[in-house]
Design a protein around this motif. Structure first.
Motif, mmCIF file in Angstrom:
data_model
loop_
_atom_site.group_PDB
_atom_site.id
_atom_site.type_symbol
_atom_site.label_atom_id
_atom_site.label_comp_id
_atom_site.label_asym_id
_atom_site.label_seq_id
_atom_site.Cartn_x
_atom_site.Cartn_y
_atom_site.Cartn_z
ATOM 1 N N PRO A 17 35.297 36.468 40.312
ATOM 2 C CA PRO A 17 34.163 36.861 41.159
ATOM 3 C C PRO A 17 34.097 38.365 41.400
ATOM 4 N N ALA A 18 32.876 38.835 41.619
ATOM 5 C CA ALA A 18 32.655 40.248 41.939
ATOM 6 C C ALA A 18 31.737 40.341 43.153
ATOM 7 N N ARG A 19 32.216 40.986 44.201
ATOM 8 C CA ARG A 19 31.388 41.212 45.393
ATOM 9 C C ARG A 19 30.274 42.208 45.080
ATOM 10 N N ASP A 20 30.626 43.267 44.335
ATOM 11 C CA ASP A 20 29.658 44.264 43.878
ATOM 12 C C ASP A 20 29.808 44.332 42.358
ATOM 13 N N PHE A 21 28.896 43.690 41.658
ATOM 14 C CA PHE A 21 28.987 43.517 40.203
ATOM 15 C C PHE A 21 29.122 44.855 39.471
ATOM 16 N N GLY A 22 28.312 45.829 39.817
ATOM 17 C CA GLY A 22 28.371 47.138 39.159
ATOM 18 C C GLY A 22 29.666 47.873 39.441
ATOM 19 N N LEU A 23 30.098 47.880 40.696
ATOM 20 C CA LEU A 23 31.337 48.551 41.073
ATOM 21 C C LEU A 23 32.535 47.917 40.360
ATOM 22 N N SER A 24 32.553 46.593 40.291
ATOM 23 C CA SER A 24 33.653 45.907 39.606
ATOM 24 C C SER A 24 33.680 46.252 38.122
ATOM 25 N N GLN A 25 32.514 46.328 37.494
ATOM 26 C CA GLN A 25 32.473 46.734 36.088
ATOM 27 C C GLN A 25 33.073 48.125 35.919
ATOM 28 N N PHE A 33 39.646 48.570 30.337
ATOM 29 C CA PHE A 33 39.048 47.405 29.707
ATOM 30 C C PHE A 33 37.672 47.754 29.150
ATOM 31 N N GLU A 34 37.252 47.005 28.148
ATOM 32 C CA GLU A 34 35.887 47.113 27.645
ATOM 33 C C GLU A 34 35.041 46.103 28.419
ATOM 34 N N VAL A 35 33.924 46.553 28.952
ATOM 35 C CA VAL A 35 33.057 45.691 29.752
ATOM 36 C C VAL A 35 31.681 45.652 29.090
ATOM 37 N N ALA A 36 31.177 44.439 28.896
ATOM 38 C CA ALA A 36 29.845 44.267 28.300
ATOM 39 C C ALA A 36 29.083 43.204 29.084
ATOM 40 N N VAL A 37 27.925 43.567 29.604
ATOM 41 C CA VAL A 37 27.085 42.599 30.293
ATOM 42 C C VAL A 37 26.467 41.708 29.228
ATOM 43 N N LEU A 56 33.513 38.324 34.159
ATOM 44 C CA LEU A 56 33.220 38.830 35.497
ATOM 45 C C LEU A 56 31.862 38.269 35.900
ATOM 46 N N GLN A 57 31.818 37.663 37.076
ATOM 47 C CA GLN A 57 30.559 37.057 37.495
ATOM 48 C C GLN A 57 30.033 37.691 38.772
ATOM 49 N N ASP A 58 28.744 37.854 38.822
ATOM 50 C CA ASP A 58 28.065 38.397 39.996
ATOM 51 C C ASP A 58 27.951 37.274 41.024
#
Length: 127
Positions: A17-25, A33-37, A56-58
Motif C-alpha cells: 500500500p501507498a498512502r501517497d502514491f507519487g511520494l512512494s514512487q 528500484f525501477e518504478v513504472a506505473v 505498489l498500489q494507490d
C-alpha cells in the motif's frame, strides 16, 4: 502433489500500500528500484535483478501498512547502508530515521528503513 509443468509459478509479488502514491514512487526510486506505473493506481517496483519486486498500489490502510514488513537480502549491507544514508530519507520523504545495521539473533545483519506509508523494510545481509 503431482508436479504439473503448466502449473509452475513464474513470479510472485505482493501488493504494497501507498498512502501517497507519487511520494512512494519517488522513495523507491531513491532507494534504487525501477518504478513504472502500469495502471492508474498500480506501479511495478523492480530491483536491479530485473525480476524481484512488488506492486505498489494507490491504496492505504494504516493498520495494514504499519504492520507490514518486507525483507531484502543484499550482498553488502555496508554498501546499502551508505546509500540509504546518502538519500537523507527523513528530510526528503518524511519517514522515520533508518536504523543502522546490527547482527540479529537469527544471524543476519539488518538495517531498518521505513517507507512513507510506515512499512518496515529489513535490508539484510548474511554475515
Amino acid at each position: 502433489m503431482t508436479a504439473l509443468p503448466d502449473a509452475r509459478i513464474e513470479l510472485m509479488r505482493p501488493f504494497i500500500p501507498a498512502r501517497d502514491f507519487g511520494l512512494s514512487q519517488d522513495f523507491y526510486r531513491a532507494l534504487g528500484f525501477e518504478v513504472a506505473v502500469v495502471a492508474p493506481r498500480i506501479a511495478t517496483v523492480t530491483a536491479s535483478d530485473g525480476k524481484t519486486g512488488f506492486l505498489l498500489q494507490d491504496f492505504y490502510q494504516k493498520d495494514l501498512a504499519e504492520n507490514l514488513m518486507m525483507q531484502i537480502i543484499v550482498p553488502s549491507i555496508d554498501v546499502w547502508w551508505a546509500h540509504i544514508q546518502s538519500q537523507s530519507l527523513p528530510e526528503h520523504f518524511g519517514v522515520k530515521e533508518p536504523k543502522p545495521p546490527v547482527v540479529e539473533p537469527w544471524g543476519l545483519r539488518v538495517a531498518y528503513v521505513w517507507d512513507p506509508s510506515g512499512i518496515l523494510w529489513h535490508v539484510a545481509a548474511r554475515n
